[in-house]
Design a protein around this motif. Structure first.
Motif, PDB file in Angstrom:
ATOM      1  N   ARG A 143       0.834  -1.216   0.000  1.00  0.00           N
ATOM      2  CA  ARG A 143       0.000   0.000   0.000  1.00  0.00           C
ATOM      3  C   ARG A 143       0.859   1.253   0.000  1.00  0.00           C
ATOM      4  NH1 ARG A 143      -4.045  -2.438   4.201  1.00  0.00           N
ATOM      5  NH2 ARG A 143      -5.568  -3.343   2.777  1.00  0.00           N
ATOM      6  N   ARG A 144       1.945   1.211   0.773  1.00  0.00           N
ATOM      7  CA  ARG A 144       2.847   2.378   0.803  1.00  0.00           C
ATOM      8  C   ARG A 144       3.472   2.601  -0.564  1.00  0.00           C
ATOM      9  NH1 ARG A 144       8.135   3.209   2.762  1.00  0.00           N
ATOM     10  NH2 ARG A 144       8.261   1.208   3.804  1.00  0.00           N
ATOM     11  N   GLY A 145       3.895   1.514  -1.218  1.00  0.00           N
ATOM     12  CA  GLY A 145       4.450   1.634  -2.563  1.00  0.00           C
ATOM     13  C   GLY A 145       3.419   2.134  -3.562  1.00  0.00           C
ATOM     14  N   GLN A 146       2.177   1.708  -3.402  1.00  0.00           N
ATOM     15  CA  GLN A 146       1.109   2.198  -4.283  1.00  0.00           C
ATOM     16  C   GLN A 146       0.901   3.694  -4.086  1.00  0.00           C
ATOM     17  OE1 GLN A 146      -1.949  -0.639  -3.050  1.00  0.00           O
ATOM     18  NE2 GLN A 146      -1.869  -1.643  -5.063  1.00  0.00           N
ATOM     19  N   ALA A 147       0.920   4.142  -2.831  1.00  0.00           N
ATOM     20  CA  ALA A 147       0.746   5.568  -2.547  1.00  0.00           C
ATOM     21  C   ALA A 147       1.903   6.389  -3.108  1.00  0.00           C
ATOM     22  CB  ALA A 147       0.619   5.795  -1.042  1.00  0.00           C
ATOM     23  N   GLN A 148       3.106   5.811  -3.129  1.00  0.00           N
ATOM     24  CA  GLN A 148       4.287   6.505  -3.654  1.00  0.00           C
ATOM     25  C   GLN A 148       4.381   6.422  -5.175  1.00  0.00           C
ATOM     26  OE1 GLN A 148       7.472   4.507  -1.601  1.00  0.00           O
ATOM     27  NE2 GLN A 148       7.122   5.598   0.320  1.00  0.00           N
ATOM     28  N   GLY A 149       3.588   5.549  -5.776  1.00  0.00           N
ATOM     29  CA  GLY A 149       3.609   5.400  -7.223  1.00  0.00           C
ATOM     30  C   GLY A 149       4.648   4.423  -7.750  1.00  0.00           C
ATOM     31  N   THR A 150       5.315   3.674  -6.861  1.00  0.00           N
ATOM     32  CA  THR A 150       6.328   2.719  -7.321  1.00  0.00           C
ATOM     33  C   THR A 150       5.747   1.319  -7.532  1.00  0.00           C
ATOM     34  OG1 THR A 150       6.973   2.246  -5.034  1.00  0.00           O
ATOM     35  CG2 THR A 150       8.236   3.942  -6.213  1.00  0.00           C
ATOM     36  N   ILE A 151       4.556   1.079  -7.003  1.00  0.00           N
ATOM     37  CA  ILE A 151       3.859  -0.193  -7.172  1.00  0.00           C
ATOM     38  C   ILE A 151       2.516   0.097  -7.826  1.00  0.00           C
ATOM     39  CG2 ILE A 151       2.751  -2.114  -5.942  1.00  0.00           C
ATOM     40  CD1 ILE A 151       5.003  -1.944  -3.870  1.00  0.00           C
ATOM     41  N   ARG A 152       2.171  -0.748  -8.783  1.00  0.00           N
ATOM     42  CA  ARG A 152       0.951  -0.482  -9.547  1.00  0.00           C
ATOM     43  C   ARG A 152      -0.272  -0.424  -8.644  1.00  0.00           C
ATOM     44  NH1 ARG A 152      -0.116  -6.020 -12.931  1.00  0.00           N
ATOM     45  NH2 ARG A 152      -1.807  -6.693 -11.612  1.00  0.00           N
ATOM     46  N   SER A 153      -1.159   0.479  -8.982  1.00  0.00           N
ATOM     47  CA  SER A 153      -2.402   0.605  -8.229  1.00  0.00           C
ATOM     48  C   SER A 153      -3.522  -0.014  -9.075  1.00  0.00           C
ATOM     49  CB  SER A 153      -2.686   2.072  -7.915  1.00  0.00           C
ATOM     50  OG  SER A 153      -2.714   2.819  -9.109  1.00  0.00           O
ATOM     51  N   GLY A 154      -4.729   0.022  -8.552  1.00  0.00           N
ATOM     52  CA  GLY A 154      -5.845  -0.559  -9.286  1.00  0.00           C
ATOM     53  C   GLY A 154      -6.082  -2.014  -8.944  1.00  0.00           C
ATOM     54  N   VAL A 155      -5.171  -2.608  -8.192  1.00  0.00           N
ATOM     55  CA  VAL A 155      -5.331  -3.981  -7.705  1.00  0.00           C
ATOM     56  C   VAL A 155      -5.133  -3.935  -6.195  1.00  0.00           C
ATOM     57  CG1 VAL A 155      -4.479  -6.357  -7.818  1.00  0.00           C
ATOM     58  CG2 VAL A 155      -4.369  -4.912  -9.855  1.00  0.00           C
ATOM     59  N   ALA A 156      -5.995  -4.614  -5.457  1.00  0.00           N
ATOM     60  CA  ALA A 156      -5.899  -4.607  -3.997  1.00  0.00           C
ATOM     61  C   ALA A 156      -4.529  -5.106  -3.559  1.00  0.00           C
ATOM     62  CB  ALA A 156      -7.003  -5.470  -3.389  1.00  0.00           C
ATOM     63  N   ALA A 157      -3.955  -4.417  -2.580  1.00  0.00           N
ATOM     64  CA  ALA A 157      -2.627  -4.779  -2.080  1.00  0.00           C
ATOM     65  C   ALA A 157      -2.590  -6.227  -1.586  1.00  0.00           C
ATOM     66  CB  ALA A 157      -2.212  -3.816  -0.964  1.00  0.00           C
ATOM     67  N   ALA A 158      -3.659  -6.673  -0.937  1.00  0.00           N
ATOM     68  CA  ALA A 158      -3.692  -8.051  -0.429  1.00  0.00           C
ATOM     69  C   ALA A 158      -3.651  -9.058  -1.576  1.00  0.00           C
ATOM     70  CB  ALA A 158      -4.938  -8.269   0.428  1.00  0.00           C
ATOM     71  N   ASP A 159      -4.309  -8.735  -2.680  1.00  0.00           N
ATOM     72  CA  ASP A 159      -4.282  -9.635  -3.839  1.00  0.00           C
ATOM     73  C   ASP A 159      -2.876  -9.717  -4.440  1.00  0.00           C
ATOM     74  OD1 ASP A 159      -6.966 -10.146  -3.534  1.00  0.00           O
ATOM     75  OD2 ASP A 159      -7.604  -8.773  -5.122  1.00  0.00           O
ATOM     76  N   LEU A 160      -2.196  -8.583  -4.498  1.00  0.00           N
ATOM     77  CA  LEU A 160      -0.834  -8.578  -5.032  1.00  0.00           C
ATOM     78  C   LEU A 160       0.092  -9.400  -4.128  1.00  0.00           C
ATOM     79  CD1 LEU A 160      -0.529  -4.821  -6.107  1.00  0.00           C
ATOM     80  CD2 LEU A 160      -0.830  -6.815  -7.605  1.00  0.00           C
ATOM     81  N   TYR A 161      -0.039  -9.219  -2.820  1.00  0.00           N
ATOM     82  CA  TYR A 161       0.777  -9.982  -1.874  1.00  0.00           C
ATOM     83  C   TYR A 161       0.540 -11.485  -2.061  1.00  0.00           C
ATOM     84  CZ  TYR A 161       2.728 -11.707   2.501  1.00  0.00           C
ATOM     85  OH  TYR A 161       3.460 -12.401   3.426  1.00  0.00           O
ATOM     86  N   ASP A 162      -0.722 -11.870  -2.148  1.00  0.00           N
ATOM     87  CA  ASP A 162      -1.057 -13.293  -2.296  1.00  0.00           C
ATOM     88  C   ASP A 162      -0.538 -13.873  -3.614  1.00  0.00           C
ATOM     89  OD1 ASP A 162      -2.309 -13.204   0.155  1.00  0.00           O
ATOM     90  OD2 ASP A 162      -4.330 -13.060  -0.667  1.00  0.00           O
TER      91      ASP A 162
END
Length: 195
Positions: A143-162
């Protein structure tokens, strides 16, 4: 504080951190070195020089004790720091996990999950005591990476982790491919950035 608001007195002696560490170290060492069968409450009590009564007082079951021993080992070998660049942290963490899946750590993890399923018919105890806390830390990083723009957004953070850790565990468990640190880093980049 009045009598009504005063918390009830605790019974018995407080938990000794030294004894707790000895129990958890012993449980993991026996499980890793000789297999889960060797990590009986009797053997853990004898080798850690703590009474069985103390162990039963502190842990509701052998499975809970083994999971906590595993969690302690994971925290030492696979820390998830909350400071630093999230994508780099997750690359390093996934690579470390991939490496450990091929060592005693991976064998102990699989054995504990299997025992939880065999004993309780579910791996919920492992999920509650081990996975939930680790997953929460990883999801917060994403989530922190998504907020910073370094990790793609539009997909739930929990789904990406899983997608990352579920894939690594699944492929390791069933032997679909050699799970290596290099593969884990590439998987993190693919899942989190689309590259």
């Amino acid at each position: 504080m009045t009598e009504k608001t005063k918390p009830p007195a605790r019974r018995g002696r407080p938990r000794s951190l030294e004894s707790e560490a000895a129990i958890l170290q012993t449980a993991y060492r026996l499980a890793a070195g000789e297999g889960l069968g060797a990590a009986s409450i009797d053997a853990i009590a004898r080798d850690s020089q703590v009474s069985k009564m103390t162990i039963y007082k502190w842990w509701p079951s052998r499975e809970a004790l083994l999971i906590d021993a595993f969690l302690r080992q994971a925290a030492a070998l696979l820390p998830l720091p909350d400071e630093g660049e999230p994508l780099a942290i997750l690359r390093d963490h996934a690579a470390g996990y991939a490496k450990l899946l091929n060592e005693d750590f991976g064998r102990v993890q699989r054995a504990i999950i299997a025992e939880c399923i065999a004993t309780a018919g579910t791996a919920a105890l492992f999920a509650d005591r081990y996975l939930a806390a680790r997953r929460q830390l990883g999801v917060a990083l994403i989530r922190r990476g998504q907020a910073q723009g370094t990790i793609r957004s539009g997909v739930a953070a929990a789904d990406l982790y899983d997608r990352i850790y579920g894939t690594l565990f699944y492929q390791s468990l069933f032997g679909w491919r050699a799970v290596t640190p290099r593969y884990a880093r590439a998987l993190v980049d693919s899942v989190l950035t689309g590259r």
